[in-house]
Design a protein around this motif. Structure first.
Motif, short mmCIF file in Angstrom:
data_model
loop_
_atom_site.label_atom_id
_atom_site.label_comp_id
_atom_site.label_asym_id
_atom_site.label_seq_id
_atom_site.Cartn_x
_atom_site.Cartn_y
_atom_site.Cartn_z
N VAL A 42 1.02 -1.26 0.04
CA VAL A 42 0.10 0.01 0.04
C VAL A 42 0.85 1.26 0.08
CG1 VAL A 42 -1.85 1.20 1.46
CG2 VAL A 42 -1.82 -1.17 1.26
N ARG A 43 0.78 1.86 -1.07
CA ARG A 43 1.58 3.08 -1.16
C ARG A 43 1.00 4.17 -0.20
NH1 ARG A 43 1.44 7.72 -4.01
NH2 ARG A 43 -0.12 7.23 -4.95
N LEU A 44 1.65 4.68 0.81
CA LEU A 44 1.05 5.34 1.93
C LEU A 44 0.52 6.62 1.53
CD1 LEU A 44 3.00 4.30 4.96
CD2 LEU A 44 0.87 3.52 4.27
N GLY A 45 1.27 7.17 0.43
CA GLY A 45 0.89 8.32 -0.38
C GLY A 45 -0.44 8.43 -0.79
N ARG B 238 -2.87 10.68 0.71
CA ARG B 238 -3.13 12.20 0.63
C ARG B 238 -4.41 12.57 -0.16
NH1 ARG B 238 2.63 11.85 -1.37
NH2 ARG B 238 3.83 11.80 0.48
N ASN B 239 -4.79 11.56 -0.97
CA ASN B 239 -6.17 12.03 -1.68
C ASN B 239 -7.12 11.90 -0.73
OD1 ASN B 239 -8.57 11.50 -3.25
ND2 ASN B 239 -7.41 10.70 -4.80
N GLY C 172 -9.23 10.00 -9.76
CA GLY C 172 -7.75 10.27 -9.28
C GLY C 172 -6.69 9.64 -9.12
N ILE C 173 -7.13 8.09 -9.16
CA ILE C 173 -6.05 7.32 -8.82
C ILE C 173 -5.52 6.68 -10.17
CG2 ILE C 173 -5.69 4.89 -7.73
CD1 ILE C 173 -6.54 7.15 -5.90
N GLU D 177 -4.41 13.02 -7.17
CA GLU D 177 -3.49 12.03 -6.74
C GLU D 177 -2.17 12.46 -7.09
OE1 GLU D 177 -2.10 8.60 -5.03
OE2 GLU D 177 -3.74 10.18 -4.58
N PRO D 178 -1.20 12.63 -6.13
CA PRO D 178 0.20 12.75 -6.58
C PRO D 178 0.64 11.69 -7.44
CG PRO D 178 0.05 12.15 -4.29
CD PRO D 178 -1.19 12.58 -4.74
#
Length: 462
Positions: free
Chosen positions: A246-249, A252-253, A374-375, A451-452
């Motif tokens: 799981v990318r913790l970033g 941020r969304n 946004g993913i 989403e970054p």
């Protein structure tokens, strides 16, 4: 392809609902104690909720079509094993593996929808049809389960086998082979340590919540404490590994986080309400299984409204406002039923059931849109796994909460316990409405946060 995927999510919904109706007959035939019968349901919830996040990431990494087909086959086989079971523990084992199969199959199916249909109105329409079919499976299962149980409870397990076989043959024909190339880069490998820790943590969380009303406080605290400790280990692992499960970033969304919180409260409120409503109708009023099923059928109205009314409302007002209105509608439905009396007519109950069906049409589908927008395409399985994990954990939390409240208050008159327990879904719906209000500041849109971009896989991601 959408027809095939809708068939699979319909299968998942109808399987759960039919079993709920058949539980009394299963207990009578196999001579199960109340505790063992509880595990027939809990085993599925543990498998489904505990492995959903792993299933979502596996779809991203190993191919969505491949994961969908394999786990649909497992679902078929172990559903049949449940129908052949002659003792409680065989049935419990079959339900656990069936739940695990659903945990891998469901996010794979959702990510096939979100990565195949172009972002915008086309994808939104597909997601609303998909979610409406899921709701239709659940409401249909209530009635079909009652009918099949009259012929024998084993048909509740054999019917999904037949449906699974049809869906599997259609999936082999219509699911695009290119879907297996849509996952993560072939250089990526599954984060084994992260998968073990997060799966164990979620299983313990669901187990602790599911059993909270039936075990001592010390045992519950120990289970939940162990779950939180494993979650802490999981976060440390994900911060250090170069290819995290799981990318913790992704958190941020803010729209994704909000959608998952609302999903947890939505299902917690609904499953808690359904549990109390069924107890009231079956045990307090003495209604038959079939009569109870038909009474609740109107809640399945969302299967019709989701692909017809909801897309128009989203285009006019945006997902955030539609979700907010839906949660207020749910709160109103729970408030109306919270006054239930000892001799209420069905006409008195009907407005609450009708409003609840409307609220699901306004919330369930739009949540799948907001929770996956946004993913990046390579993380759509992860986003779907997060959303469905929230659904399942919320259901376990809601069931545990209403059971504990009802048992503690309804010692004398069960109706007093029902009245107290019905405050739980009302409070959850109001809290979900408050959370959804934060999305209104973004106007008529969906309220998503950009989403970054994922960090390079060669560097640690936090």
């Amino acid at each position: 392809m959408l027809f095939v995927l809708c068939g699979a999510i319909f299968l998942e919904g109808i399987d759960i609902a039919m079993l709920n109706v058949a539980l009394p007959s299963i207990r009578a035939d196999l001579g199960l104690s109340t505790g063992t019968l509880q595990w027939v349901m809990s085993a599925y919830v543990l498998g489904y909720g505990g492995f959903m996040l792993l299933g979502g990431r596996a779809a991203d990494l190993f191919g969505r079509r491949r994961m969908f087909l394999f786990w649909l086959t497992v679902f078929l086989l172990f559903s049949g094993l449940g129908g052949l079971a002659d003792d409680g523990w065989t049935l419990i084992a079959a339900r656990f593996v069936t739940g695990v199969a659903a945990a891998f199959m469901t996010p794979a199916g959702l990510s096939l929808v979100t990565t195949t249909f172009a972002a915008g109105p086309q994808r939104d329409r597909a997601l609303l049809i998909y979610s409406g079919t899921a709701a239709g499976g659940f409401s249909t299962g209530l009635v079909v389960g009652g009918l099949l149980t009259t012929a024998g409870w084993r048909w509740v397990f054999f019917a999904p086998v037949l449906l699974s076989a049809v869906i599997l043959l259609a999936a082999l024909r219509f699911l695009p082979t290119t879907a297996d190339a849509a996952g993560g880069p072939r250089t990526e490998r599954l984060d084994v340590l992260g998968a073990i820790t997060v799966t164990a943590a979620i299983v313990l969380l669901v187990l602790g919540v599911e059993r909270a009303a039936h075990t001592g406080g010390r045992q519950t605290a120990g289970t939940l404490g162990a779950a939180l400790a494993l979650l802490a280990v999981f976060v440390l692992v994900e911060r250090r590994t170069t290819v995290p499960l799981v990318r913790l970033g992704i958190f941020r969304n803010t729209a994704l986080v909000r959608a998952n919180l609302i999903a947890m409260l939505l299902f917690g409120a609904f499953f808690g309400f359904q549990f109390v409503a069924v107890l009231y109708l079956r045990e307090y009023r003495g209604w038959s299984e079939l009569r109870t099923s038909f009474a609740l059928l109107v809640i399945g109205l969302d299967a019709i409204l989701s692909p017809t009314l909801t897309p128009r409302l989203i285009r006019r007002f945006g997902s955030a406002r539609v979700i907010f209105a839906g949660m207020l509608t749910a709160a109103l439905a729970y408030a109306l039923f919270a006054r239930v009396g000892a001799d209420w007519t069905y006409a008195a109950m009907f407005p609450a059931f009708l409003l609840l069906g409307l609220s699901f049409a306004l919330v369930y589908g739009p949540l799948t849109i907001v929770g996956t927008e946004g993913i990046a395409a390579r993380e759509q399985g992860l986003a779907g796994g997060l959303l469905y994990t929230s659904f399942q954990f919320g259901a376990a939390l809601g069931l545990s909460a209403v059971t504990a409240v009802s048992a503690s208050v309804g010692g004398g008159d069960p109706l007093d316990g029902y009245h107290a327990a019905l405050l739980v879904p009302l409070a959850a719906a109001l809290l979900a409405a408050a959370i959804s209000a934060f999305g209104l500041a973004r106007g008529r849109g969906t309220g998503r946060s950009p989403e970054p971009a994922p960090a390079p896989v060669s560097a640690p991601v936090s």
